[in-house]
Design a protein around this motif. Sequence first.
Motif, PDB file in Angstrom:
ATOM      1  N   ARG A 157       4.644   2.520  -5.588  1.00 29.78           N
ATOM      2  CA  ARG A 157       3.422   2.371  -5.046  1.00 29.78           C
ATOM      3  C   ARG A 157       3.290   4.562  -5.595  1.00 29.78           C
ATOM      4  NH1 ARG A 157      -1.980   0.519  -5.643  1.00 29.78           N
ATOM      5  NH2 ARG A 157      -1.135  -1.069  -4.516  1.00 29.78           N
ATOM      6  N   ASP A 163      -1.526  -8.216   2.524  1.00 28.57           N
ATOM      7  CA  ASP A 163      -1.244  -8.342   3.634  1.00 28.57           C
ATOM      8  C   ASP A 163      -1.184  -9.438   3.827  1.00 28.57           C
ATOM      9  OD1 ASP A 163      -1.191  -5.522   4.080  1.00 28.57           O
ATOM     10  OD2 ASP A 163      -3.634  -5.031   4.849  1.00 28.57           O
ATOM     11  N   GLU A 191       0.940  -1.318  -0.635  1.00 31.80           N
ATOM     12  CA  GLU A 191      -0.180   0.360   0.452  1.00 31.80           C
ATOM     13  C   GLU A 191       0.991   1.417   0.382  1.00 31.80           C
ATOM     14  OE1 GLU A 191      -3.243  -0.270   2.682  1.00 31.80           O
ATOM     15  OE2 GLU A 191      -4.247  -1.306   2.575  1.00 31.80           O
ATOM     16  N   GLU A 192       1.914   1.165   0.098  1.00 29.46           N
ATOM     17  CA  GLU A 192       3.205   2.293   0.652  1.00 29.46           C
ATOM     18  C   GLU A 192       4.297   2.244  -0.420  1.00 29.46           C
ATOM     19  OE1 GLU A 192       2.875   3.564   4.959  1.00 29.46           O
ATOM     20  OE2 GLU A 192       1.241   4.280   4.542  1.00 29.46           O
ATOM     21  N   ASP A 220      -2.016  -4.391  -5.862  1.00 26.25           N
ATOM     22  CA  ASP A 220      -1.229  -4.974  -4.351  1.00 26.25           C
ATOM     23  C   ASP A 220      -1.570  -5.857  -4.113  1.00 26.25           C
ATOM     24  OD1 ASP A 220      -3.170  -2.431  -3.706  1.00 26.25           O
ATOM     25  OD2 ASP A 220      -4.925  -3.570  -3.463  1.00 26.25           O
TER      26      ASP A 220
END
Lengths: 430, 430
Positions: free
Chosen positions: A169, A184, A164-165, A181
């Motif tokens: 990204r 996780d 996500e970061e 993505d």
Amino acid sequence: MRVDLGNALDSVASPGVSRDALSRLDERVADAHERIETGRADDEHGYAALNLPETTDTDEIRSAVEPFADAETVLTVGIGGSALGAATLANGLDSDVDAYFLDNVDPEHVSALLDRLSLSDTAVNVVSRSGTTAETLANFLVVRDAMESANVDWTDRTFVTTGEEGNLRNLADRHDLPALDVPDGVPGRFSMLSTVGLACAAIQGHDIDAVLDGAHAEADRLAGSLFESPAYAYGAATYALDERGAGINAMMPYAESLETFAEWFAQLWAESLGKDGLGQTPVRALGATDQHSQLQLYRAGPSDKMVTFVRPTERADRSIPETDLPGLEYLGGGSLGSLLSAEFEATEASLAASGQPNVRLEIDRVDEYGLGELCYCLEAACVLAGELYSVETFVQPAVEWGKRAARGLLGGGNFEEADEVAEKSTLTVE
Amino acid sequence: MRVDLGNALDSVASPGVSRDALSRLDERVADAHERIETGRADDEHGYAALNLPETTDTDEIRSAVEPFADAETVLTVGIGGSALGAATLANGLDSDVDAYFLDNVDPEHVSALLDRLSLSDTAVNVVSRSGTTAETLANFLVVRDAMESANVDWTDRTFVTTGEEGNLRNLADRHDLPALDVPDGVPGRFSMLSTVGLACAAIQGHDIDAVLDGAHAEADRLAGSLFESPAYAYGAATYALDERGAGINAMMPYAESLETFAEWFAQLWAESLGKDGLGQTPVRALGATDQHSQLQLYRAGPSDKMVTFVRPTERADRSIPETDLPGLEYLGGGSLGSLLSAEFEATEASLAASGQPNVRLEIDRVDEYGLGELCYCLEAACVLAGELYSVETFVQPAVEWGKRAARGLLGGGNFEEADEVAEKSTLTVE
């Protein structure tokens, strides 16, 4: 799929495991299964990977790669788990779209590959969860530069698969690149069934839903007993054989299309279980070729290994023409598939005859469904083995030392590990 | 070339070998060297392979392949030692002539390859000393048939590399095919520097004299002390480390072009030394890629292994463009070669820091000369290790059982081994 432990029993092999010992171990399998199910239910780090057959959104993947429907080639820039899942599918399945992987930073290899590719017809997938993997980012910078030199708008031909970061990204945001993505809780080596492994397959036109269907079928077979679950049967048997002395696990598929699968397995097994002084060493082999290379050692060397055979029970065959070459009449009129099958059965029996433990894994075909079954089965087997060894299956702390040393050597900061490099002990003969 | 044993010493690694122990072992090396020199002088079976830099006639090879000077592709049909030497050179060196290998009998792979090749532009080299290797002969029959179907005169595009008698020799005589002799006394896995390994390289336009020159330089360095001979330094150190618990030898070149070399090494090591319950298990790895796959295990798993690094000290490099991506500035403006070097040194140091033994082999470049040096060095190292283990280095009796079983299964005669296949023990979970 089917797992056959017959040649791992102590009535056949040494080291071997008795049926009684397997039954006793099954109590620990039941406990481990409960732990695994709890982890899955809570989407805990690592365990979440076993939920991917349900959680992966294939529509999202297809839609992200839609701009690349015209690509003649897909180039994945990633290393380790960011490449091996996709490569396993790409090399396991036929496609008119060629897949290449930049998973190393050998300058001669990178240059040779970039010279060969038509970059305007290539889709580039840059894969790194953190967005900081040195090899991957360096290769991306080189590829981007090559595209600019070839007057190809790299922003038209590139997408990223990342967390996500992070750098990748930010890059995607800045240049409006399609971005997938990395889910996780899914370590790289367990990410084949996610965006990481499936985007390349989608561009190649493979049925990625069928991959997940095969995986789902194996997930449904996870149960509190190794005698009911192919994945746990394999995980428990390898653990028991290792405990009894088989510290080496030679993965030997009888299909050229599964050669990369054996590499994928080697990462899964080595990085998940190789810790605390424990863990089998995976060895990659290939049937029938390695009968003429490794079999002498497997049969007559130290009794410190097991062989895992994998074979599809169905495949497209090719007949062998009749021949009058003396002594070869028995081959003529047969087929390469029959020959390969006979070699497989003969090799399996030859190991059993010399008391070397081996396990047979069978899928129906090397297709999307079969690869999904096989890889999910081995992932679940690995998670179970991790529980039995009581190791932290989903981390890889031992690789950090070298990363810091390399970064220090390259001027990327002050790391004491880099200083140790200069202190190398030498005893040189030339 | 250079061999550096510094990180194999017991001051660094465990298992490790002390300088004193190496000195004591050196007395046995001196005796073994004498035995090897006697074997070479008498051209004894196996030892004769170490004379190939002098005995191989490169003019004969070039003249045999002259009819194929126009070939765009060379297809070697052979398995094990009949393929791996040629493949090591082909994949190690650049050429405009593509090289392919049929070293397996997977029908899908064979069909895919034959569909792709332009058979009229292909030179086919059928390699089998005995002329009876089932896989090779079956593949040859299939290739010949494919040529006939494509209206290509197979007798124009085929040559054989075989022994003085047998099916392939008869075939060559009957159809007036160019034929190269497999030299006497040279087992397949030691045949890279003979007709077997060099014919393909000659068609690809490589300087096969330079390969032999590199080998010759290493032959000249064989001496009665491991401290004076790179080959013996490596052979003695691996033996000593194995005795002390490093039963696994991971061959990890830092060059994509040496990936097949690692497979060649795996056959050399496994088939030569894997007998009488002895012998290291070779594992094929690749730097830097396998840092992200195997390194966790190598550093933190069981202390039952050593790593052999191979690297060229010079290579064509490729610069990494400058970048403003945050945290990656240290990569920009560098080069892929520097990054790979840093990864190599960092990984080597990281193993030393965790006490895992490793050895460094260095050549100047991956070119004809360098490959000749490297491969000869490892062949001589293997012969020395065989002497130290007191095994029969040049035979591979354990593979015969499976060959008889397969032949029986295919209706090629009555073999009791085939009966055992049907009696397989099973414990199936599905």
